[in-house]
Scaffold this active site. Structure first.
Site, PDB file in Angstrom:
ATOM      1  N   ASP A   4      -5.094  -3.872  -6.909  1.00 50.72           N
ATOM      2  CA  ASP A   4      -5.685  -4.081  -5.591  1.00 50.72           C
ATOM      3  C   ASP A   4      -4.770  -5.014  -4.800  1.00 50.72           C
ATOM      4  O   ASP A   4      -4.617  -6.193  -5.142  1.00 50.72           O
ATOM      5  CB  ASP A   4      -7.082  -4.698  -5.769  1.00 50.72           C
ATOM      6  N   ALA A  36       0.903  -1.172   0.000  1.00 51.29           N
ATOM      7  CA  ALA A  36       0.000   0.000   0.000  1.00 51.29           C
ATOM      8  C   ALA A  36       0.929   1.205   0.000  1.00 51.29           C
ATOM      9  O   ALA A  36       1.203   1.798   1.026  1.00 51.29           O
ATOM     10  CB  ALA A  36      -0.896  -0.019   1.225  1.00 51.29           C
ATOM     11  N   ALA A  39       1.497   4.385  -1.941  1.00 48.82           N
ATOM     12  CA  ALA A  39       1.494   5.834  -2.191  1.00 48.82           C
ATOM     13  C   ALA A  39       1.350   6.621  -0.885  1.00 48.82           C
ATOM     14  O   ALA A  39       0.658   6.157   0.017  1.00 48.82           O
ATOM     15  CB  ALA A  39       0.324   6.191  -3.122  1.00 48.82           C
ATOM     16  N   GLY A  81       4.645   6.981  -1.116  1.00 49.79           N
ATOM     17  CA  GLY A  81       5.943   6.369  -1.354  1.00 49.79           C
ATOM     18  C   GLY A  81       7.043   6.694  -0.354  1.00 49.79           C
ATOM     19  O   GLY A  81       8.203   6.369  -0.595  1.00 49.79           O
ATOM     20  N   LYS A 140       7.748   5.338   2.501  1.00 44.28           N
ATOM     21  CA  LYS A 140       8.443   4.147   3.015  1.00 44.28           C
ATOM     22  C   LYS A 140       9.108   3.378   1.876  1.00 44.28           C
ATOM     23  O   LYS A 140      10.144   2.757   2.079  1.00 44.28           O
ATOM     24  CB  LYS A 140       7.470   3.268   3.805  1.00 44.28           C
ATOM     25  N   CYS A 156      -1.386   4.251  11.203  1.00 44.67           N
ATOM     26  CA  CYS A 156      -1.332   5.442  12.055  1.00 44.67           C
ATOM     27  C   CYS A 156      -2.679   5.593  12.774  1.00 44.67           C
ATOM     28  O   CYS A 156      -3.158   6.691  13.000  1.00 44.67           O
ATOM     29  CB  CYS A 156      -0.940   6.698  11.278  1.00 44.67           C
TER      30      CYS A 156
HETATM   31  N1  SAM Z   1       3.138   3.639   2.819  1.00 47.31           N
HETATM   32  C1  SAM Z   1       2.753   4.946   2.311  1.00 47.31           C
HETATM   33  C2  SAM Z   1       3.863   5.934   2.601  1.00 47.31           C
HETATM   34  O1  SAM Z   1       4.649   5.731   3.553  1.00 47.31           O
HETATM   35  O2  SAM Z   1       3.965   6.919   1.872  1.00 47.31           O
HETATM   36  C3  SAM Z   1       1.440   5.405   2.900  1.00 47.31           C
HETATM   37  C4  SAM Z   1       0.342   4.408   2.645  1.00 47.31           C
HETATM   38  S1  SAM Z   1      -1.263   4.996   3.065  1.00 47.31           S
HETATM   39  C5  SAM Z   1      -1.277   4.791   4.777  1.00 47.31           C
HETATM   40  C6  SAM Z   1      -2.254   3.706   2.489  1.00 47.31           C
HETATM   41  C7  SAM Z   1      -2.326   3.623   0.965  1.00 47.31           C
HETATM   42  O3  SAM Z   1      -2.975   2.402   0.634  1.00 47.31           O
HETATM   43  C8  SAM Z   1      -3.160   4.717   0.299  1.00 47.31           C
HETATM   44  O4  SAM Z   1      -2.404   5.323  -0.713  1.00 47.31           O
HETATM   45  C9  SAM Z   1      -4.356   3.974  -0.289  1.00 47.31           C
HETATM   46  O5  SAM Z   1      -4.837   4.520  -1.484  1.00 47.31           O
HETATM   47  C10 SAM Z   1      -3.751   2.607  -0.514  1.00 47.31           C
HETATM   48  N2  SAM Z   1      -4.711   1.491  -0.582  1.00 47.31           N
HETATM   49  C11 SAM Z   1      -5.941   1.384  -0.022  1.00 47.31           C
HETATM   50  N3  SAM Z   1      -6.498   0.195  -0.322  1.00 47.31           N
HETATM   51  C12 SAM Z   1      -5.591  -0.473  -1.084  1.00 47.31           C
HETATM   52  C13 SAM Z   1      -5.586  -1.740  -1.729  1.00 47.31           C
HETATM   53  N4  SAM Z   1      -6.622  -2.573  -1.643  1.00 47.31           N
HETATM   54  N5  SAM Z   1      -4.503  -2.094  -2.453  1.00 47.31           N
HETATM   55  C14 SAM Z   1      -3.426  -1.266  -2.547  1.00 47.31           C
HETATM   56  N6  SAM Z   1      -3.377  -0.040  -1.974  1.00 47.31           N
HETATM   57  C15 SAM Z   1      -4.453   0.351  -1.246  1.00 47.31           C
END
Ligand code: SAM
Length: 322
Positions: free
Chosen positions: A174, A124, A126, A128, A130, A246
């Site tokens: 997904d 997950a 974006a 980015g 991490k 978080c």
């Molecule tokens: N790890 C990221 C960072 O440090 O920049 C932050 C991640 S953010 C907490 C969670 C991300 O998961 C969001 O961008 C959201 O759109 C994405 N997301 C939600 N459901 C998802 C899924 N089923 N598959 C992949 N990504 C998903």
């Protein structure tokens, strides 16, 4: 905007009075701006596991920036809220040689403990932060970054390219389905799950609380369980999965982990997180809540109370059995 009273009532079901006071203090104080060096653009080739940063710290100090280094991580630093602008205007920030990332957000990647030559999945990803931190620790490693929201995937792509990690393979997908295409494949998987973001609540930024509701928490739990399941199926036997949010709610943290320990029937275990030890915001994760007992190993997960310098956070390190 006031802190949602339902949220506070829920916190009282698992936090002691002193910890409630600390939580309230953390939500009410302006938060610091944290950052770390970005060796991907510093021009200095990193040895595996060693990040060259001495020049950056002296450059910032010579420029008159007042910053603090985190005692638990030589890569983490912060400036006070009033020095944020000066940090953002520094040449290092403008050139991407430093990367703004909260102190809490900087914890999961070192806990993942990436090793050179391994295959990584960020499930997950974006925007980015991490993924970049991971790419900096294992230069040139095979990293797959997955994001389901198209707009956010483009943001991820731009961010990675701009900060020197253009080699990361990005997938608009997904994450809950990734295990079907790549079962037992990755050495280490990071699932920094979408969450209710309670750890980011701040009184001076009402937007952080505007969309919170118990229903939102429930909705997030459904996604988190499915994503963690996918991570645990996509990692190879013996591999490591780090789950983080978080959020402060036990439903999104300990209970999600417990649901997968149950689903995998003994094939997945919690590994105690020994680091960081010298962080006052760290409190033990819950081993029971509302008449439900969790795995005793849950105490070894990391829970962070919000403070002036940290967002509320949760991290769990899991190992899939061989
Ligand atoms: N790890 C990221 C960072 O440090 O920049 C932050 C991640 S953010 C907490 C969670 C991300 O998961 C969001 O961008 C959201 O759109 C994405 N997301 C939600 N459901 C998802 C899924 N089923 N598959 C992949 N990504 C998903």
């Amino acid at each position: 905007m006031n802190i949602p009273s339902v949220f506070l009532d829920r916190c009282r079901t698992f936090l002691s009075e002193p910890d409630m006071e600390r939580l309230l203090g953390g939500i009410q104080s302006p938060r610091v701006t944290a950052f770390r060096p970005n060796p991907l653009l510093s021009g200095a080739a990193a040895e595996p596991g060693v990040l060259p940063d001495a020049d950056l710290w002296s450059e910032l100090a010579d420029g008159g920036l007042r910053f603090h280094r985190a005692p638990w991580d030589d890569q983490a630093a912060w400036v006070s809220a009033e020095d944020r602008q000066a940090l953002l205007e520094s040449a290092a920030a403008r050139e991407g040689r430093l990367y703004v990332q909260s102190l809490s957000s900087q914890l999961p990647v070192p806990i993942l403990d990436p090793q050179p030559g391994e295959r990584f999945l960020d499930l997950a990803a974006a925007p980015g932060s991490k993924t970049l931190q991971l790419a900096a620790r294992v230069p040139g490693a095979h990293i797959a970054a997955v994001e389901v929201v198209k707009k956010r995937m483009y943001k991820l792509k731009d961010n990675l390219t701009m900060h020197g990690a253009g080699h990361v393979k990005i997938f608009l997908q997904d994450g809950t389905k990734v295990w079907r295409y790549r079962p037992d494949h990755f050495d280490r998987v990071l699932i920094d799950a979408p969450c209710s973001s309670e750890g980011r609540f701040q009184v001076d930024d009402p937007d952080t609380m505007a969309w919170w509701s118990p229903r939102k928490v429930k909705e997030m739990v459904r996604k988190q369980r499915r994503l963690l399941y996918s991570a645990l199926r996509a990692v190879r036997p013996g591999g490591i999965v780090v789950y983080s949010t978080c959020a402060i709610s036990p439903e999104e943290n300990e209970a999600v982990v417990q649901s997968q320990l149950d689903a995998f029937e003994g094939q997945v275990t919690i590994e105690p997180i020994e680091w960081p030890v010298d962080m006052p915001e760290r409190i033990p994760a819950l081993t029971s809540w509302k008449n439900t007992d969790f795995d005793a190993g849950m105490a070894g997960c990391l829970r962070i109370l919000p403070s002036e310098r940290m967002e509320g956070f949760f991290v769990c390190r899991l190992r899939r059995g061989d």
